[in-house]
Structure formats: structure tokens, C-alpha cells
Design a protein around this motif. Structure first.
Motif, PDB file in Angstrom:
ATOM      1  N   UNK A  30      65.573 -45.138  42.105  1.00  0.00           N
ATOM      2  CA  UNK A  30      66.290 -44.366  42.370  1.00  0.00           C
ATOM      3  C   UNK A  30      65.826 -44.197  40.598  1.00  0.00           C
ATOM      4  N   UNK A  31      65.529 -45.503  40.135  1.00  0.00           N
ATOM      5  CA  UNK A  31      65.016 -45.320  38.595  1.00  0.00           C
ATOM      6  C   UNK A  31      64.155 -44.715  37.919  1.00  0.00           C
ATOM      7  N   UNK A  32      63.103 -44.340  39.167  1.00  0.00           N
ATOM      8  CA  UNK A  32      62.015 -44.082  38.330  1.00  0.00           C
ATOM      9  C   UNK A  32      62.101 -42.384  38.177  1.00  0.00           C
ATOM     10  N   UNK A  33      61.305 -42.419  37.553  1.00  0.00           N
ATOM     11  CA  UNK A  33      60.745 -40.940  36.503  1.00  0.00           C
ATOM     12  C   UNK A  33      59.854 -40.724  37.197  1.00  0.00           C
ATOM     13  N   UNK A  34      59.397 -39.474  38.148  1.00  0.00           N
ATOM     14  CA  UNK A  34      58.524 -38.957  38.509  1.00  0.00           C
ATOM     15  C   UNK A  34      57.794 -37.586  37.685  1.00  0.00           C
ATOM     16  N   UNK A  35      56.549 -37.567  37.839  1.00  0.00           N
ATOM     17  CA  UNK A  35      55.885 -36.193  36.672  1.00  0.00           C
ATOM     18  C   UNK A  35      56.843 -35.282  37.323  1.00  0.00           C
ATOM     19  N   UNK A  36      56.357 -34.076  36.644  1.00  0.00           N
ATOM     20  CA  UNK A  36      57.117 -32.598  37.727  1.00  0.00           C
ATOM     21  C   UNK A  36      56.168 -32.480  38.345  1.00  0.00           C
ATOM     22  N   UNK A  37      56.893 -31.480  40.110  1.00  0.00           N
ATOM     23  CA  UNK A  37      55.947 -31.446  40.795  1.00  0.00           C
ATOM     24  C   UNK A  37      55.606 -32.141  41.818  1.00  0.00           C
ATOM     25  N   UNK A  38      56.265 -34.051  41.415  1.00  0.00           N
ATOM     26  CA  UNK A  38      56.135 -34.747  42.581  1.00  0.00           C
ATOM     27  C   UNK A  38      57.516 -35.192  42.418  1.00  0.00           C
ATOM     28  N   UNK A  39      57.423 -35.391  44.167  1.00  0.00           N
ATOM     29  CA  UNK A  39      58.881 -36.324  44.908  1.00  0.00           C
ATOM     30  C   UNK A  39      58.175 -37.901  45.745  1.00  0.00           C
ATOM     31  N   UNK A  40      59.288 -38.346  46.070  1.00  0.00           N
ATOM     32  CA  UNK A  40      58.526 -39.300  46.679  1.00  0.00           C
ATOM     33  C   UNK A  40      59.745 -39.607  47.843  1.00  0.00           C
ATOM     34  N   UNK A  41      58.934 -40.279  49.388  1.00  0.00           N
ATOM     35  CA  UNK A  41      59.344 -40.608  50.066  1.00  0.00           C
ATOM     36  C   UNK A  41      59.958 -41.734  51.046  1.00  0.00           C
ATOM     37  N   UNK A  42      60.650 -42.594  51.226  1.00  0.00           N
ATOM     38  CA  UNK A  42      60.439 -43.586  51.214  1.00  0.00           C
ATOM     39  C   UNK A  42      60.764 -44.175  52.669  1.00  0.00           C
ATOM     40  N   UNK A  43      59.203 -44.532  53.258  1.00  0.00           N
ATOM     41  CA  UNK A  43      59.358 -44.554  54.599  1.00  0.00           C
ATOM     42  C   UNK A  43      60.090 -46.026  55.035  1.00  0.00           C
ATOM     43  N   UNK A  44      60.719 -46.436  56.125  1.00  0.00           N
ATOM     44  CA  UNK A  44      61.475 -48.385  55.606  1.00  0.00           C
ATOM     45  C   UNK A  44      61.158 -48.209  57.259  1.00  0.00           C
ATOM     46  N   UNK A  45      60.047 -49.568  58.114  1.00  0.00           N
ATOM     47  CA  UNK A  45      60.046 -49.794  58.622  1.00  0.00           C
ATOM     48  C   UNK A  45      61.114 -50.643  59.438  1.00  0.00           C
ATOM     49  N   UNK A  46      61.886 -50.760  60.074  1.00  0.00           N
ATOM     50  CA  UNK A  46      61.540 -52.278  60.962  1.00  0.00           C
ATOM     51  C   UNK A  46      61.231 -52.900  61.606  1.00  0.00           C
ATOM     52  N   UNK A  47      60.968 -54.258  61.324  1.00  0.00           N
ATOM     53  CA  UNK A  47      60.010 -54.822  62.203  1.00  0.00           C
ATOM     54  C   UNK A  47      61.194 -55.488  63.825  1.00  0.00           C
ATOM     55  N   UNK A  48      61.394 -54.930  64.515  1.00  0.00           N
ATOM     56  CA  UNK A  48      62.147 -55.449  65.920  1.00  0.00           C
ATOM     57  C   UNK A  48      63.486 -54.968  66.040  1.00  0.00           C
ATOM     58  N   UNK A  49      64.164 -55.296  66.708  1.00  0.00           N
ATOM     59  CA  UNK A  49      65.663 -54.487  67.447  1.00  0.00           C
ATOM     60  C   UNK A  49      66.475 -55.524  65.964  1.00  0.00           C
ATOM     61  N   UNK A  50      68.045 -54.815  66.382  1.00  0.00           N
ATOM     62  CA  UNK A  50      68.707 -55.706  65.546  1.00  0.00           C
ATOM     63  C   UNK A  50      68.774 -55.847  63.961  1.00  0.00           C
TER      64      UNK A  50
END
Length: 261
Positions: free
Chosen positions: A28-48
Motif C-alpha cells: 500500500x505504501x508503493x506510489x506508482x507512475x501515472x496510468x499504472x496499477x498493481x494486482x496482488x496474486x496470492x497463491x496458497x500452497x496447500x490446504x488450510x
């Protein structure tokens, strides 16, 4: 203004899931250049794993999915696969659940990759984050600027480690597709990816701190087999021969292939 997207890929398993809120705050503290966005793809390694229980709801930029337990390299590749399904992301940023992204890291990566078309990937200075909150730097960081293709490989041959930290990587999506994501190893798959990228394209090193690399007892690097023994030898062997094969395939046609450096 057209939309540009950088995908942050994060594998997570049980011991590290409680650290996700701190990782999120650093994004959240990242400031991106104009026109740029981020997505955060979290991958759970296994169940639970239950990553969602540790993050606030309602942020559409966060996407959580799970896959069968295969280790962090497989989880990273599965997160990368999700970024490819939309086809929107231009750059892929590596970020582990137990680390902290330093302010300005994403903007610096985007700036270099946007302005320098011959640079295929970036890394940055990293600091170890110790349990007491103090940090420790590394000796031997390269100078800021271009890392010519093959330079990381030459250093690795002499030291069996890279002089830049693979946990700080940001790369063009097309290069990761050529390599098929991360090497499916119990550890060091990120080093294999780094050496693969180094075979394909020039890189860039930021001398500003881009990552706080948390040191704790549950991380894979603390396992006895991480840096010695038969498993370590096998990992180093396949990483070396994978890199040699890539380098030989990329030699100009008619030039003899060789196992020499």
C-alpha cells in the motif's frame, strides 16, 4: 489514459500467513507512475492456509487462490499462470509473504522496464530483517545499472550464488513465459529463474533498497538441506545444466556449443 498493470506474485504457506498484513501494508505504501496499477496474486500452497482471514476484505486488487502443496516455486508459477489468464499484466514482481517491499521499489522497476526496452528484468538491493527489527546488508552488490546478459551466470559459477537477490526480481511477462515460470525445486527455483532470465536478456540493478528479507526459523532457507548435502548438490547440478543448455541454444548459429563458461 490506458491502463498498465504489474502483477505481484506471492506464495504463502502456514507459518508465513500471519505476516501477510505487514506485507500488504508495504504494498500500500508503493506510489506508482501515472496510468499504472498493481494486482496482488496470492497463491496458497496447500490446504488450510486461510490467507483471506489475515487480510481486509473489499480490496479488488487482491486475488487469493490455492493449489495442491508443491512448495513455493510451484505456488509462484500457479500465481503467474493466473496473471496470464487475463493477459493484461506487463510485468511480474516477485514478493514473498514474509518480506516487506521498500518504498519506491515498484516505481523504480516500472520506470526502468518502461524506458529501457533491452532490459528484461530488474533486481535491487536487499537487507536482511532480523527478529529484533534491525537490518543487515550484503557485501558485493554490483554497481547501479545494466547487468549484461551472462554476468550473473559468470558470478554464480565462481561462487555458487548470485550477486543479486532473486527475491527482488521484476521481469517482463514474456520472458517468464519462455522459461515456464519457476524451476520446480524444493528450494533455489528462484535462483534458477534468475539465471534463466540472465541467459535471455540484460538485467538492471537498483542500488536503492527494494526489499527487507525477513529472517525467521520457519523459512525454507533454514532447512539443513538448503546449502549442503545430496539435495543441494542435485539442485545446483540441474540449475547449472539448465543454464548451460539455454546459453548454448542462444549462441549464434554455426558457433560450436561448449560446456565452457
Amino acid at each position: 489514459m490506458s491502463r498498465h498493470l504489474v502483477s505481484i506474485v506471492t506464495p504463502v504457506h502456514g507459518p508465513a500467513v500471519s505476516l501477510l498484513p505487514e506485507a500488504y501494508e508495504s504494498i500500500l505504501r508503493q506510489e506508482l507512475p501515472d496510468g499504472w496499477e498493481w494486482e496482488w496474486l496470492i497463491q496458497e500452497d496447500g490446504e488450510g492456509v486461510h490467507a483471506a482471514a489475515h487480510l481486509p476484505g473489499g480490496d479488488p486488487r487482491i486475488s487469493i487462490d490455492s493449489s495442491r502443496r508443491g512448495g513455493p516455486q510451484v505456488a509462484r508459477t500457479m500465481a503467474f499462470a493466473r496473471s496470464c489468464m487475463s493477459g493484461e499484466s506487463e510485468y511480474i514482481k516477485v514478493f514473498d509473504a514474509d518480506d516487506l517491499m521498500a518504498p519506491g521499489a515498484l516505481a523504480r522497476d516500472i520506470d526502468i522496464l518502461s524506458r529501457r526496452p533491452t532490459v528484461g528484468w530488474t533486481t535491487s538491493r536487499a537487507l536482511d530483517l532480523l527478529a529484533d527489527g534491525s537490518t543487515v546488508g550484503f557485501d558485493g552488490d554490483p554497481e547501479r545499472g545494466v547487468l549484461p546478459a551472462g554476468s550473473v551466470w559468470r558470478y554464480w559459477q565462481d561462487n555458487k550464488r548470485a550477486q543479486v537477490h532473486p527475491a527482488t526480481l521484476c521481469a517482463r511477462r514474456e520472458l517468464l513465459l519462455v522459461l515456464g515460470g519457476w524451476m520446480a525445486l524444493p528450494a533455489s527455483g528462484d535462483t534458477g529463474l534468475l539465471l534463466g532470465l540472465d541467459a535471455l536478456a540484460d538485467g538492471w540493478f537498483h542500488d536503492e533498497v527494494g526489499l527487507l528479507y525477513r529472517k525467521h526459523p520457519d523459512q525454507i532457507t533454514q532447512h539443513p538441506s538448503h546449502s549442503q548435502g545430496p539435495e543441494w548438490e542435485a539442485r545446483m547440478h540441474i540449475i547449472e545444466h539448465h543454464t548451460r543448455a539455454l546459453r548454448d541454444m542462444l549462441r549464434p548459429r554455426g558457433q560450436a556449443c561448449s560446456t565452457a563458461p
